[in-house]
Scaffold this motif. Sequence first.
Motif, short mmCIF file in Angstrom:
data_model
loop_
_atom_site.label_atom_id
_atom_site.label_comp_id
_atom_site.label_asym_id
_atom_site.label_seq_id
_atom_site.Cartn_x
_atom_site.Cartn_y
_atom_site.Cartn_z
N ILE A 31 64.39 63.20 51.81
CA ILE A 31 64.22 62.65 50.26
C ILE A 31 65.05 63.76 49.18
CG2 ILE A 31 62.35 62.24 48.46
CD1 ILE A 31 61.20 61.37 50.01
N ALA A 42 65.51 55.75 56.45
CA ALA A 42 64.61 54.42 55.21
C ALA A 42 65.27 52.85 56.16
CB ALA A 42 65.49 53.68 54.11
N THR A 46 62.71 51.07 58.23
CA THR A 46 63.04 49.93 58.61
C THR A 46 62.33 48.77 59.55
OG1 THR A 46 63.01 50.06 55.76
CG2 THR A 46 63.06 47.64 56.69
N ALA A 121 60.89 45.97 51.20
CA ALA A 121 60.25 47.03 50.56
C ALA A 121 61.23 48.52 50.95
CB ALA A 121 59.63 47.33 51.33
N LEU A 125 62.90 51.04 47.88
CA LEU A 125 62.99 52.72 48.15
C LEU A 125 63.88 53.39 48.29
CD1 LEU A 125 60.38 53.41 51.27
CD2 LEU A 125 60.19 53.60 48.75
N PHE A 128 65.20 52.68 44.16
CA PHE A 128 64.36 54.19 43.84
C PHE A 128 65.41 55.66 43.82
CE2 PHE A 128 60.71 51.04 44.77
CZ PHE A 128 61.16 50.69 43.93
N ARG A 129 65.51 55.84 45.08
CA ARG A 129 66.06 56.88 45.44
C ARG A 129 67.44 56.91 44.80
NH1 ARG A 129 67.81 61.53 44.36
NH2 ARG A 129 68.72 62.92 45.81
N LEU A 137 60.87 59.26 43.50
CA LEU A 137 60.48 58.79 44.42
C LEU A 137 59.38 59.75 44.76
CD1 LEU A 137 60.66 56.91 46.88
CD2 LEU A 137 62.91 58.11 47.00
N VAL A 141 55.77 58.98 46.64
CA VAL A 141 55.03 58.56 48.41
C VAL A 141 54.06 60.15 47.91
CG1 VAL A 141 56.26 60.55 49.88
CG2 VAL A 141 57.80 58.75 49.39
N LEU A 247 52.84 52.36 52.06
CA LEU A 247 54.43 52.73 50.82
C LEU A 247 55.00 50.76 50.43
CD1 LEU A 247 55.56 55.05 50.29
CD2 LEU A 247 56.84 55.64 52.45
N SER A 251 56.57 49.99 47.40
CA SER A 251 57.27 50.13 46.65
C SER A 251 57.47 48.40 46.77
CB SER A 251 58.43 50.14 48.50
OG SER A 251 59.25 49.74 47.94
#
Length: 268
Positions: A31, A42, A46, A121, A125, A128-129, A137, A141, A247, A251
Motif C-alpha cells: 500500500i 491485489a 484476487t 472488490a 481496492l 481506491f489506492r 486506503l 484496511v 476486506l 471494498s
Amino acid sequence: MALETKGGNWDDLKVRVASGAVMAAIGVAAILAGGVWFQMLAVFVTAVMVWECWIMIRGASPTSGMLLAAAVASILSAQVFGGTQSNNFYALFLAVPIIGAVVLDRERITFFIFALAIQIAGYGLVHFRIDYGFTWLIWLVSIVVVTDIAGYFAGKSLGGPKFWPAISPKKTWSGTIGGWIGAALVGILFMQMTNAGWSIVVLSVVISFAGQMGDIAESALKRRQGVKDSSALIPGHGGLFDRFDALLGASLFMLAVASLFNVPGVAF
C-alpha cells in the motif's frame, strides 16, 4: 476475516499472530509503495481467491481453477497498464464467472456471484489506492483489521449469544459489537489525524458491518460446501479468501458508495 468467537481455547493465537504479522507487513509495504506493487499484489490475491472459490465448489479439481485464476489475473492486470479506459474492460469481469458457471455441474449461480464480486472488490481496492491515496486506503484496511482483532478478543473473552448460528456457529454478538467499537475508534483516530469530520466515525462502523457481512457470506459458502477453510495456504488462517473476505465486503460497499455519492468525509 473472523469477528468471532466463543470463549475458551487460545491455542491458535500464536500461529494466527505470526501469519497475520507477515501478511500485514506485506500489505502495508505494498500500500505504501502504491503503483504497480500494490496493483500486482491485489491482482494476485484476487486471482487466488477465485481459485479457492472454485476448488471449494468443484472439490478435487484445482487445475481448471488455476486456468480461471490466470484469466482473472490477465483481466485485472489491465489496470496496471491503463486498460480500464476502455468501456469493454468492465464487460471482461463477466468472462470468468460465465465460463466457470458453464463448466460447473452444480452451484453455477453461486460461483458466478462470488467470482464476479471478488473481481469487482479487487478492482475497487486498486481504484481506491490510485484515486484516493495511501491514507484513505490505510483507513479502510485499518477498519477491517481492527474489527477482526477487536471481535476476536471480545468474542473469545465474553462469549454469549451467537450472531448467526445457522451460518457461522462460532461468531457471537459480543464479537460483532466489539468489532463495531474498534471500527469507531479507528474513525475517531483518523478524524483527529485528518480533515475528515464526524461522518467518518459513522462510516467506519458501517464499513465494519459491511466487512462482517463479507465474512458471513464466505462462511455461508463454506458451510454450504462442507469445508472448514477455503484452502490451506496460510498457517493458522486457512486460505486467502478466509483472510480477505471482510476486506472484500468493505471494498464492495465503499465502491458502491463512491460510485453513487461524493464522499467528502473521507477526502483526506
